[in-house]
Design an enzyme around this catalytic site. Structure first.
Site, PDB file in Angstrom:
ATOM      1  N   LYS A  22       0.850  -1.206   0.000  1.00 25.68           N
ATOM      2  CA  LYS A  22       0.000   0.000   0.000  1.00 25.68           C
ATOM      3  C   LYS A  22       0.881   1.250   0.000  1.00 25.68           C
ATOM      4  CE  LYS A  22      -1.708   1.548   4.024  1.00 25.68           C
ATOM      5  NZ  LYS A  22      -1.356   2.934   4.336  1.00 25.68           N
ATOM      6  N   ASN A  23       1.911   1.259   0.877  1.00 27.88           N
ATOM      7  CA  ASN A  23       2.706   2.476   1.058  1.00 27.88           C
ATOM      8  C   ASN A  23       3.758   2.687  -0.014  1.00 27.88           C
ATOM      9  OD1 ASN A  23       1.116   3.012   3.191  1.00 27.88           O
ATOM     10  ND2 ASN A  23       2.618   2.492   4.760  1.00 27.88           N
ATOM     11  N   CYS A 117      -5.053  12.652  12.690  1.00 26.52           N
ATOM     12  CA  CYS A 117      -5.777  11.384  12.601  1.00 26.52           C
ATOM     13  C   CYS A 117      -5.632  10.705  13.968  1.00 26.52           C
ATOM     14  CB  CYS A 117      -5.198  10.522  11.481  1.00 26.52           C
ATOM     15  SG  CYS A 117      -3.638   9.782  11.886  1.00 26.52           S
ATOM     16  N   ARG A 122       0.131  14.592  12.889  1.00 26.56           N
ATOM     17  CA  ARG A 122       0.551  14.339  11.503  1.00 26.56           C
ATOM     18  C   ARG A 122       0.731  15.630  10.691  1.00 26.56           C
ATOM     19  NH1 ARG A 122      -1.088   9.077  10.202  1.00 26.56           N
ATOM     20  NH2 ARG A 122       0.476   9.092   8.576  1.00 26.56           N
ATOM     21  N   ASP A 307       4.620   0.594  12.130  1.00 25.91           N
ATOM     22  CA  ASP A 307       3.414  -0.044  11.580  1.00 25.91           C
ATOM     23  C   ASP A 307       3.265  -1.499  12.013  1.00 25.91           C
ATOM     24  OD1 ASP A 307       3.456   1.730   8.382  1.00 25.91           O
ATOM     25  OD2 ASP A 307       2.867   2.314  10.405  1.00 25.91           O
ATOM     26  N   ARG A 399      -8.709  -0.365   4.534  1.00 27.49           N
ATOM     27  CA  ARG A 399      -7.821   0.612   3.915  1.00 27.49           C
ATOM     28  C   ARG A 399      -6.481  -0.011   3.600  1.00 27.49           C
ATOM     29  NH1 ARG A 399      -7.217   6.082   7.046  1.00 27.49           N
ATOM     30  NH2 ARG A 399      -5.803   6.193   5.287  1.00 27.49           N
TER      31      ARG A 399
HETATM   32  C1  EPZ Z   1       4.264   7.002   6.433  1.00 22.04           C
HETATM   33  O1  EPZ Z   1       3.470   8.017   6.998  1.00 22.04           O
HETATM   34  C2  EPZ Z   1       3.351   5.790   6.290  1.00 22.04           C
HETATM   35  N1  EPZ Z   1       2.256   6.121   5.372  1.00 22.04           N
HETATM   36  C3  EPZ Z   1       2.793   5.400   7.660  1.00 22.04           C
HETATM   37  O2  EPZ Z   1       2.017   4.226   7.486  1.00 22.04           O
HETATM   38  C4  EPZ Z   1       3.973   5.087   8.579  1.00 22.04           C
HETATM   39  O3  EPZ Z   1       3.487   4.774   9.857  1.00 22.04           O
HETATM   40  C5  EPZ Z   1       4.921   6.294   8.654  1.00 22.04           C
HETATM   41  O4  EPZ Z   1       5.341   6.666   7.315  1.00 22.04           O
HETATM   42  C6  EPZ Z   1       6.166   6.007   9.478  1.00 22.04           C
HETATM   43  O5  EPZ Z   1       6.855   4.925   8.920  1.00 22.04           O
HETATM   44  C7  EPZ Z   1       2.495   6.088   4.033  1.00 22.04           C
HETATM   45  O6  EPZ Z   1       3.603   5.823   3.592  1.00 22.04           O
HETATM   46  C8  EPZ Z   1       1.331   6.409   3.134  1.00 22.04           C
HETATM   47  P1  EPZ Z   1       6.267  10.347   8.514  1.00 22.04           P
HETATM   48  P2  EPZ Z   1       4.038   9.545   7.008  1.00 22.04           P
HETATM   49  O7  EPZ Z   1       6.177  11.611   7.743  1.00 22.04           O
HETATM   50  O8  EPZ Z   1       4.935   9.769   5.876  1.00 22.04           O
HETATM   51  C9  EPZ Z   1       6.410  13.739  11.826  1.00 22.04           C
HETATM   52  C10 EPZ Z   1       0.150   2.822   7.759  1.00 22.04           C
HETATM   53  O9  EPZ Z   1      -0.313   2.279   8.771  1.00 22.04           O
HETATM   54  N2  EPZ Z   1       6.245  14.687  10.715  1.00 22.04           N
HETATM   55  O10 EPZ Z   1       7.415   9.431   8.261  1.00 22.04           O
HETATM   56  O11 EPZ Z   1       2.868  10.440   7.213  1.00 22.04           O
HETATM   57  C11 EPZ Z   1       5.191  12.849  12.022  1.00 22.04           C
HETATM   58  O12 EPZ Z   1       4.239  13.511  12.837  1.00 22.04           O
HETATM   59  C12 EPZ Z   1       0.612   4.269   7.818  1.00 22.04           C
HETATM   60  O13 EPZ Z   1       0.284   2.270   6.643  1.00 22.04           O
HETATM   61  C13 EPZ Z   1       6.348  16.036  10.968  1.00 22.04           C
HETATM   62  O14 EPZ Z   1       6.548  16.461  12.098  1.00 22.04           O
HETATM   63  O15 EPZ Z   1       4.912   9.532   8.343  1.00 22.04           O
HETATM   64  C14 EPZ Z   1       5.780  11.635  12.697  1.00 22.04           C
HETATM   65  O16 EPZ Z   1       5.945  11.903  14.080  1.00 22.04           O
HETATM   66  C15 EPZ Z   1       0.323   4.892   9.183  1.00 22.04           C
HETATM   67  N3  EPZ Z   1       6.200  16.922   9.923  1.00 22.04           N
HETATM   68  C16 EPZ Z   1       7.165  11.518  12.056  1.00 22.04           C
HETATM   69  O17 EPZ Z   1       7.444  12.817  11.495  1.00 22.04           O
HETATM   70  C17 EPZ Z   1       5.995  16.504   8.635  1.00 22.04           C
HETATM   71  O18 EPZ Z   1       5.896  17.340   7.719  1.00 22.04           O
HETATM   72  C18 EPZ Z   1       7.257  10.478  10.949  1.00 22.04           C
HETATM   73  O19 EPZ Z   1       6.176  10.707  10.066  1.00 22.04           O
HETATM   74  C19 EPZ Z   1       5.894  15.102   8.399  1.00 22.04           C
HETATM   75  C20 EPZ Z   1       6.041  14.218   9.451  1.00 22.04           C
END
Ligand code: EPZ
Length: 420
Positions: A22-23, A117, A122, A307, A399
């Site tokens: 998915k990701n 969420c 996020r 995850d 999802r």
């Molecule tokens: C991706 O989300 C995945 N989703 C998530 O999978 C996964 O849990 C996550 O990466 C971590 O591995 C997809 O790839 C579609 P991040 P993403 O940006 O990119 C902070 C699932 O279950 N952050 O790596 O949104 C954020 O709050 C989903 O399949 C900022 O502060 O996660 C978090 O604490 C859930 N500012 C950390 O960074 C930003 O602009 C990592 O988030 C972006 C992120």
């Protein structure tokens, strides 16, 4: 609405095929906006999130053709709009991934702010700072990100403050058509980043060292078409292995990618599981034994993935001994704990750490899913609980898990979906 009815106590056994990731499919579908030539994608999982992304890019003018092998031909030659509306973005945060491609190819994008969420606030500040570094003007108004660039994005040396998977992906997609060289420092190293880079390079992009913390991109004037097959889903695979380990079973996963799952497979071995891997298959055998509790600390790849945290929590609930789980990525990813406590689990949460004392048996009760991976962990808990577990709000599951009840039933689980 539908829910899952699970009767626990069956040891899983047999073989299932792992679906496409998915990701990886989500950023790759967004990346198809970067070219006017046709692209064919194979091994795309049939998930609600994928449908949402196709609805989103379809609304911008992309056309899709499903071929006889369930491959998806994507035609983004006639893009008529650059707006990702709130009603779609609120159902799937990954919609923000259209920001980079739209800016790169058309010089403008209007994307609803995703909002928080269940698992955390996020934010997308890292995405926005990155596209500004590439020369975009960004305004936040009326709950929307309004970004534009007069001429063309310009390559830049960007350091992403905090490791972000979709942040890295958005900037990669923005940079491939920028003028000049882009360096992305402190980049995420997840396998899905490599999959996206491989796909973009097949379309003519020049991306080097994806999967390391420093990615180098030489901007090109345009991308052409191509064919690509999405990598296997390492989290779906890990989820089924956790179900097999909890139920003391023995399963084999086909079309898997064990080389993307080292941290996960190492942890399964620490629970006492016997793991055998081939190039594209993984076999887990508990030999009828109760799993041993393990300590987990989530962190960016190649460390143990957030995850998979909820699924290992379910396993620790019925394991031998006490396991500690520390969540370092998201601020609110223990929602499944409260539901597991209702099933009799002995879990204490303090700040971002949960201490879980394994008990012999959980009790099946009605539970409620709150987010994608939490709902998968409740299904796993139901597979080992005594009696019947009813998992409500399973739209969360749909999802991210293709035909979850069919695959689990294939492995011998007593599980069915029923409308109510
Ligand atoms: C991706 O989300 C995945 N989703 C998530 O999978 C996964 O849990 C996550 O990466 C971590 O591995 C997809 O790839 C579609 P991040 P993403 O940006 O990119 C902070 C699932 O279950 N952050 O790596 O949104 C954020 O709050 C989903 O399949 C900022 O502060 O996660 C978090 O604490 C859930 N500012 C950390 O960074 C930003 O602009 C990592 O988030 C972006 C992120």
């Amino acid at each position: 609405m539908t829910r899952l009815i699970i009767t626990g106590g069956e040891a899983l056994s047999g073989e299932v095929r792992v679906s496409g990731a998915k990701n990886s499919a989500l950023p790759i579908l967004a990346a198809t906006l970067l070219t006017e030539d046709k692209v064919t994608l194979n091994n795309v999982p049939h998930l609600n999130d994928i449908t949402t992304m196709m609805e989103l890019t379809g609304g911008l003018g992309t056309r899709f053709l499903i071929d006889e092998h369930m491959g998806i031909e994507v035609d983004a030659s006639k893009i008529i709009g650059f707006k990702a509306p709130y009603d779609l973005v609120k159902t799937m945060r990954a919609s923000v991934l259209v920001l980079g491609p739209l800016l790169a190819r058309f010089g403008e994008a209007e994307v609803s702010l995703p909002g928080g969420c269940a698992i955390g606030s996020r934010p997308v500040d890292l995405h926005l700072r990155g596209i500004e570094a590439l020369g975009a003007q960004v305004i936040l108004e009326d709950g929307y990100i309004r970004a534009r660039v007069n001429d063309r994005l310009k390559g830049a040396d960007i350091r992403i403050e905090k490791v972000s998977v979709t942040g890295t992906e958005n900037l990669m997609m923005a940079a491939v058509l920028a003028k000049g060289t882009t360096i992305i420092r402190n980049a995420a190293k997840e396998p899905e980043i490599i999959d996206l880079a491989n796909f973009l390079n097949i379309l003519g992009a020049e991306i080097k060292d994806a999967g390391t913390e420093t990615i180098i991109i030489e901007g090109v004037d345009r991308l052409h078409g191509g064919n690509y097959s999405i990598m296997p889903d390492r989290i779906e695979a890990g989820t089924y292995l956790a179900a097999a380990a909890c139920t003391r079973g023995k399963i084999k996963l086909k079309k898997a990618a064990p080389d993307t799952m080292t941290a996960i497979l190492d942890k399964f071995e620490k629970t006492g599981a016997h793991i055998n891997v081939d190039k594209d298959s993984i076999e887990l055998d508990m030999r009828g034994k109760r799993p041993k509790a393990v300590d987990i600390c989530t962190a960016p790849y190649p460390a143990f993935p957030t995850d998979m945290q909820a699924q290992f929590m379910a396993m620790n609930c019925i394991a031998e001994g006490t396991g500690t789980i520390t969540e370092t990525i998201f601020e609110n990813r223990f929602m499944h704990v409260f539901e597991m406590q209702r099933m009799g689990a002995n879990i204490e949460v303090k700040d971002n750490t949960a201490v879980c004392q394994g008990i012999d048996l959980l009790t099946g009760v009605p539970v409620m899913a709150t987010d994608l991976r939490a709902s998968a962990s409740l299904v796993i808990a139901g597979l080992v609980a005594e009696g019947q577990t009813i998992v409500d709000r399973i739209y969360h599951i749909d999802r991210g898990y293709e035909c979850i009840e069919e695959k689990l039933a294939l492995l011998g689980a007593k599980i069915r979906r029923e409308p109510y």
